[in-house]
Design a protein around this motif. Structure first.
Motif, PDB file in Angstrom:
ATOM      1  N   LEU A   7      25.393  48.952  51.106  1.00 27.49           N
ATOM      2  CA  LEU A   7      25.576  47.547  50.789  1.00 27.49           C
ATOM      3  C   LEU A   7      25.915  47.384  49.301  1.00 27.49           C
ATOM      4  N   ASP A   8      25.255  48.117  48.429  1.00 29.87           N
ATOM      5  CA  ASP A   8      25.557  48.064  46.999  1.00 29.87           C
ATOM      6  C   ASP A   8      26.970  48.587  46.715  1.00 29.87           C
ATOM      7  N   GLN A   9      27.361  49.626  47.430  1.00 28.02           N
ATOM      8  CA  GLN A   9      28.717  50.161  47.249  1.00 28.02           C
ATOM      9  C   GLN A   9      29.768  49.136  47.674  1.00 28.02           C
ATOM     10  N   LEU A  10      29.528  48.473  48.833  1.00 28.08           N
ATOM     11  CA  LEU A  10      30.469  47.461  49.302  1.00 28.08           C
ATOM     12  C   LEU A  10      30.520  46.279  48.341  1.00 28.08           C
ATOM     13  N   MET A  11      29.375  45.885  47.785  1.00 29.14           N
ATOM     14  CA  MET A  11      29.360  44.790  46.818  1.00 29.14           C
ATOM     15  C   MET A  11      30.125  45.172  45.549  1.00 29.14           C
ATOM     16  N   GLY A  12      30.021  46.415  45.130  1.00 31.17           N
ATOM     17  CA  GLY A  12      30.763  46.895  43.953  1.00 31.17           C
ATOM     18  C   GLY A  12      32.263  46.875  44.194  1.00 31.17           C
ATOM     19  N   VAL A  13      32.679  47.344  45.379  1.00 30.18           N
ATOM     20  CA  VAL A  13      34.109  47.332  45.724  1.00 30.18           C
ATOM     21  C   VAL A  13      34.605  45.893  45.831  1.00 30.18           C
ATOM     22  N   GLY A  14      33.795  45.032  46.420  1.00 30.31           N
ATOM     23  CA  GLY A  14      34.164  43.623  46.531  1.00 30.31           C
ATOM     24  C   GLY A  14      34.299  42.979  45.141  1.00 30.31           C
ATOM     25  N   ALA A  15      33.360  43.301  44.249  1.00 34.07           N
ATOM     26  CA  ALA A  15      33.441  42.754  42.890  1.00 34.07           C
ATOM     27  C   ALA A  15      34.699  43.249  42.185  1.00 34.07           C
ATOM     28  N   LEU A  16      35.047  44.520  42.382  1.00 37.27           N
ATOM     29  CA  LEU A  16      36.280  45.046  41.787  1.00 37.27           C
ATOM     30  C   LEU A  16      37.501  44.325  42.340  1.00 37.27           C
ATOM     31  N   LEU A  17      37.546  44.119  43.657  1.00 39.01           N
ATOM     32  CA  LEU A  17      38.685  43.432  44.266  1.00 39.01           C
ATOM     33  C   LEU A  17      38.782  41.993  43.770  1.00 39.01           C
ATOM     34  N   ILE A  18      37.650  41.304  43.672  1.00 42.43           N
ATOM     35  CA  ILE A  18      37.673  39.929  43.166  1.00 42.43           C
ATOM     36  C   ILE A  18      38.121  39.918  41.702  1.00 42.43           C
ATOM     37  N   GLY A  19      37.676  40.882  40.919  1.00 43.54           N
ATOM     38  CA  GLY A  19      38.097  40.987  39.506  1.00 43.54           C
ATOM     39  C   GLY A  19      39.591  41.225  39.385  1.00 43.54           C
ATOM     40  N   PHE A  20      40.110  42.156  40.193  1.00 48.30           N
ATOM     41  CA  PHE A  20      41.551  42.420  40.160  1.00 48.30           C
ATOM     42  C   PHE A  20      42.348  41.195  40.617  1.00 48.30           C
ATOM     43  N   ALA A  21      41.859  40.492  41.642  1.00 47.38           N
ATOM     44  CA  ALA A  21      42.550  39.292  42.120  1.00 47.38           C
ATOM     45  C   ALA A  21      42.540  38.217  41.038  1.00 47.38           C
ATOM     46  N   GLY A  22      41.401  38.059  40.349  1.00 40.42           N
ATOM     47  CA  GLY A  22      41.321  37.072  39.258  1.00 40.42           C
ATOM     48  C   GLY A  22      42.259  37.432  38.109  1.00 40.42           C
ATOM     49  N   ALA A  23      42.318  38.712  37.757  1.00 40.76           N
ATOM     50  CA  ALA A  23      43.232  39.136  36.679  1.00 40.76           C
ATOM     51  C   ALA A  23      44.689  38.912  37.087  1.00 40.76           C
ATOM     52  N   TYR A  24      45.015  39.213  38.339  1.00 39.30           N
ATOM     53  CA  TYR A  24      46.381  38.990  38.828  1.00 39.30           C
ATOM     54  C   TYR A  24      46.742  37.515  38.775  1.00 39.30           C
ATOM     55  N   ARG A  25      45.796  36.646  39.208  1.00 44.55           N
ATOM     56  CA  ARG A  25      46.048  35.209  39.195  1.00 44.55           C
ATOM     57  C   ARG A  25      46.234  34.706  37.759  1.00 44.55           C
ATOM     58  N   HIS A  26      45.399  35.192  36.857  1.00 38.93           N
ATOM     59  CA  HIS A  26      45.505  34.780  35.457  1.00 38.93           C
ATOM     60  C   HIS A  26      46.865  35.187  34.868  1.00 38.93           C
ATOM     61  N   ILE A  27      47.288  36.411  35.113  1.00 40.72           N
ATOM     62  CA  ILE A  27      48.584  36.897  34.599  1.00 40.72           C
ATOM     63  C   ILE A  27      49.727  36.103  35.225  1.00 40.72           C
ATOM     64  N   LYS A  28      49.624  35.839  36.535  1.00 39.11           N
ATOM     65  CA  LYS A  28      50.684  35.092  37.231  1.00 39.11           C
ATOM     66  C   LYS A  28      50.804  33.681  36.654  1.00 39.11           C
TER      67      LYS A  28
END
Length: 104
Positions: A7-28
């Motif tokens: 569960l902690d591993q999945l939460m970490g991967v989810g946090a990374l994906l949300i971070g990458f999505a936020g960075a992509y949105r900000h750059i866009k």
């Protein structure tokens, strides 16, 4: 060795994906803002150039109207063609004859 629970591993991967999505949105969004500013600058420059060309063309048209007005008025010719110049000394056609008093 200690491995975190799944569960902690999945939460970490989810946090990374949300971070990458936020960075992509900000750059866009930043790229869209820059593109919009560049487009507004180009429109402003285009508007200035159109205004300059319009003013230039109006000036050219005014010059053409002045030329047309001058062409339509009566032309009496050059003054030298109609009457000889007055007050000017005559142009010498040749050098004066040399004086030969030494040889006489």
């Amino acid at each position: 060795m200690f491995e975190p629970p799944i569960l902690d591993q999945l939460m970490g991967v989810g946090a990374l994906l949300i971070g990458f999505a936020g960075a992509y949105r900000h750059i866009k969004l930043q790229e869209e803002r820059n593109e919009k500013e560049r487009q507004e600058e180009q429109e402003f420059a285009s508007m200035i150039i159109k205004g300059y060309n319009h003013a230039y063309e109006r000036g050219r048209e005014a010059e053409r109207q002045e030329i047309r007005k001058n062409i339509r008025r009566p032309f009496k010719g050059f003054t030298y063609d109609n009457e000889p110049p007055v007050g000017l000394r005559p142009e010498p056609l040749a050098l004066p004859e040399p004086k030969m008093h030494i040889l006489k």
